[in-house]
Design a protein around this motif. Structure first.
Motif: not given
Length: 130
Positions: A12-21, A39-40, A65-70
């Protein structure tokens, strides 16, 4: 050695801790092993040190960001370059979906995502029976 098959691993790649949880709890309850990255850049590092069957990525994150990571992920050779990618973002415009596909996302969902929808997409993208 165990007779149990290995559980699919999801990053899971997301900077939001609640989203990751939320994603972690949902996916672990559905039978997946889960790792997290903020992050990426952190995600690319984790991909170097372990095997994953799916990456779930947000668009808007600091550092990379996610686009750069992909795009970086798809530029890799071998298993990591062909790793299934599910992008989940609050960005809902058609051009966001098109940009995610162009960057290498296999599928795109708009937040918020119901637990059963997340688990179903993870199962399909990892080749598990739903």
């Amino acid at each position: 050695m165990s007779d149990r098959p290995e559980r699919p691993r999801i990053l899971i790649v997301d900077d939001g801790s609640l989203i990751r949880l939320y994603y972690r709890e949902t996916l672990e309850a559905a039978g997946f092993d889960v790792a997290e990255a903020l992050n990426g850049i952190e995600a690319l590092e984790k991909l170097l040190s372990g095997r994953f069957d799916l990456v779930i990525v947000d668009i808007n994150m600091p550092k990379m960001d996610g686009m750069s990571f992909l795009r970086a992920l798809r530029g890799r050779h071998g298993e990591a370059g062909s790793l299934p990618a599910l992008m989940i973002s609050s960005e809902a415009a058609n051009h966001d979906v098109a940009a995610a596909r162009a960057a290498g996302a296999n599928f795109y969902l708009v937040k918020p995502v119901a637990a059963e929808v997340l688990a179903l997409h993870a199962a399909v993208l990892t080749g598990r029976p739903a």
